[in-house]
Write a protein that holds these residues in place. Structure first.
Motif, PDB file in Angstrom:
ATOM      1  N   ALA A 169      -9.940 -10.669  -2.973  1.00 36.49           N
ATOM      2  CA  ALA A 169      -8.919 -11.008  -3.963  1.00 36.49           C
ATOM      3  C   ALA A 169      -7.539 -10.559  -3.480  1.00 36.49           C
ATOM      4  CB  ALA A 169      -9.266 -10.342  -5.299  1.00 36.49           C
ATOM      5  N   GLY A 170      -6.510 -10.984  -4.201  1.00 37.65           N
ATOM      6  CA  GLY A 170      -5.149 -10.557  -3.883  1.00 37.65           C
ATOM      7  C   GLY A 170      -4.492 -11.430  -2.838  1.00 37.65           C
ATOM      8  N   ASN A 171      -3.299 -10.999  -2.428  1.00 38.58           N
ATOM      9  CA  ASN A 171      -2.520 -11.739  -1.440  1.00 38.58           C
ATOM     10  C   ASN A 171      -2.990 -11.389  -0.029  1.00 38.58           C
ATOM     11  OD1 ASN A 171      -0.859 -12.934  -3.419  1.00 38.58           O
ATOM     12  ND2 ASN A 171       0.436 -11.095  -3.483  1.00 38.58           N
ATOM     13  N   LEU A 172      -3.094 -12.411   0.801  1.00 37.90           N
ATOM     14  CA  LEU A 172      -3.506 -12.226   2.190  1.00 37.90           C
ATOM     15  C   LEU A 172      -2.467 -12.838   3.118  1.00 37.90           C
ATOM     16  CD1 LEU A 172      -7.313 -13.129   1.963  1.00 37.90           C
ATOM     17  CD2 LEU A 172      -6.288 -10.853   1.967  1.00 37.90           C
ATOM     18  N   ASP A 173      -2.429 -12.327   4.329  1.00 37.05           N
ATOM     19  CA  ASP A 173      -1.533 -12.859   5.347  1.00 37.05           C
ATOM     20  C   ASP A 173      -2.102 -14.195   5.833  1.00 37.05           C
ATOM     21  OD1 ASP A 173      -0.562 -13.431   8.092  1.00 37.05           O
ATOM     22  OD2 ASP A 173       0.505 -11.525   7.852  1.00 37.05           O
ATOM     23  N   ALA A 174      -1.359 -15.284   5.607  1.00 35.91           N
ATOM     24  CA  ALA A 174      -1.855 -16.627   5.924  1.00 35.91           C
ATOM     25  C   ALA A 174      -2.170 -16.780   7.406  1.00 35.91           C
ATOM     26  CB  ALA A 174      -0.835 -17.675   5.480  1.00 35.91           C
ATOM     27  N   GLU A 175      -1.338 -16.203   8.263  1.00 33.24           N
ATOM     28  CA  GLU A 175      -1.582 -16.322   9.701  1.00 33.24           C
ATOM     29  C   GLU A 175      -2.791 -15.501  10.121  1.00 33.24           C
ATOM     30  OE1 GLU A 175       0.726 -15.644  13.987  1.00 33.24           O
ATOM     31  OE2 GLU A 175       1.796 -15.405  12.086  1.00 33.24           O
ATOM     32  N   ALA A 176      -2.942 -14.300   9.578  1.00 27.01           N
ATOM     33  CA  ALA A 176      -4.078 -13.450   9.922  1.00 27.01           C
ATOM     34  C   ALA A 176      -5.396 -14.089   9.500  1.00 27.01           C
ATOM     35  CB  ALA A 176      -3.922 -12.075   9.282  1.00 27.01           C
ATOM     36  N   GLU A 177      -5.370 -14.831   8.404  1.00 22.37           N
ATOM     37  CA  GLU A 177      -6.598 -15.485   7.951  1.00 22.37           C
ATOM     38  C   GLU A 177      -7.133 -16.457   8.994  1.00 22.37           C
ATOM     39  OE1 GLU A 177      -7.459 -16.604   3.780  1.00 22.37           O
ATOM     40  OE2 GLU A 177      -5.267 -16.592   3.588  1.00 22.37           O
ATOM     41  N   LEU A 178      -6.248 -17.039   9.795  1.00 26.71           N
ATOM     42  CA  LEU A 178      -6.650 -18.066  10.753  1.00 26.71           C
ATOM     43  C   LEU A 178      -7.123 -17.499  12.078  1.00 26.71           C
ATOM     44  CD1 LEU A 178      -3.694 -20.536  10.145  1.00 26.71           C
ATOM     45  CD2 LEU A 178      -6.010 -20.712   9.219  1.00 26.71           C
TER      46      LEU A 178
END
Length: 290
Positions: A169-178
């Motif tokens: 849950a919560g905000n995640l780093d969009a680039e790190a997710e990839l």
């Protein structure tokens, strides 16, 4: 005293692996690539053997990277703008069962044919049809249960406790997710999250239809067919292996039986004089000796 052999080591050849989340990769990418190649997507490869598949409009790109920089064997990204950052991304590592990848690429092929509104459809929390947590329903139907390993993580765990689907849950780093395992969805198998048997990740905006196709494949109770290999799950005895018995000898054809009888028939005895026998025949009385 002579040590008794490990019965698991005596199993060879084709086996069924159950539960399927303890199977490893088939180490061939063809089944997962086929749904996309059937749509005439472009296929290219480099000199190292990595394979790159892209949709005609460049809206989706897939990399099959056996010689990539890390253990991310499959990387699938979708783009609202072909020259912009990915709208979502999915990754499977090198040991992930190929059937799970195939389930996702099959759903992706269907979504792509429906248009960008389908393959770029963002899940929306709290909605009846696109709530991301609907993706775990196939697992719940197979008796997976909830867990809370960390304050910001909701998880659902397999009955044998050897596979986990995590939602952060919560905000995640969009680039790190990839590019890392710190994605919105994290599916893995084994006894340790730090050293899993295999893992898969999906970023925040991965369409619900793709997530559900993946969890349906993972939840399927049917075992997976594999060649017996020394993977970690097999060595530790976590997976149940069922050997496939070799087919027995084929029964002889009537022609082969006829030929065999003809070869055994004495040459001096006419064929007409050979007595016929059936289940209703009476035993022949012995001939008195001269």
């Amino acid at each position: 005293m002579t040590a008794r052999p490990d019965p698991r080591r005596e199993i060879d050849g084709d086996v069924y692996v159950s539960p399927r989340h303890l199977a490893s990769s088939t180490f061939t990418g063809d089944p997962a690539l086929t749904p996309l190649l059937n749509l005439d997507w472009d296929l290219r490869h480099d000199e190292d053997g990595n394979v790159f598949v892209s949709a005609p409009d460049q809206g989706v790109r897939l990399g099959y990277l056996p010689e990539g920089p890390d253990d991310g064997l499959w990387r699938i990204n979708a783009y609202a703008d072909p020259f912009g950052p990915p709208a979502w991304g999915v990754c499977f590592n090198n040991n992930a069962p190929t059937e799970f990848v195939t389930a996702l690429t099959t759903a992706l092929a269907i979504a792509y044919q429906q248009g960008s509104d389908a393959y770029l459809a963002r899940p929306q929390a709290g909605t009846d049809e696109r709530d991301p947590l609907l993706a775990i329903v196939p697992l719940l139907e197979q008796s997976w249960d909830f867990d809370r390993p960390r304050p910001d993580v909701f998880a659902i765990r397999a009955p044998d406790r050897l596979a986990v689907m995590e939602y952060t849950a919560g905000n995640l780093d969009a680039e790190a997710e990839l590019v890392s395992r710190t994605a919105r969805w994290h599916l893995w198998a084994g006894t340790s999250i730090d050293h899993p048997l295999w893992y898969a990740t999906a970023s925040t905006n991965t369409p619900l239809a793709l997530l559900t196709a993946l969890t349906q494949s993972v939840a399927d109770p049917a075992p997976l067919l594999r060649w017996r290999q020394d993977t970690s799950s097999y060595r530790k005895g976590m997976a149940q292996l069922t050997p496939i018995p070799a087919p027995g000898p084929k029964p002889p054809t009537p022609l082969e039986v006829h030929r065999a009888v003809g070869l055994r028939r004495p040459a001096a005895l006419p064929a007409a004089s050979v007595p016929r026998w059936s289940t209703t025949s009476q035993p022949t009385a012995p001939t008195p000796r001269r």
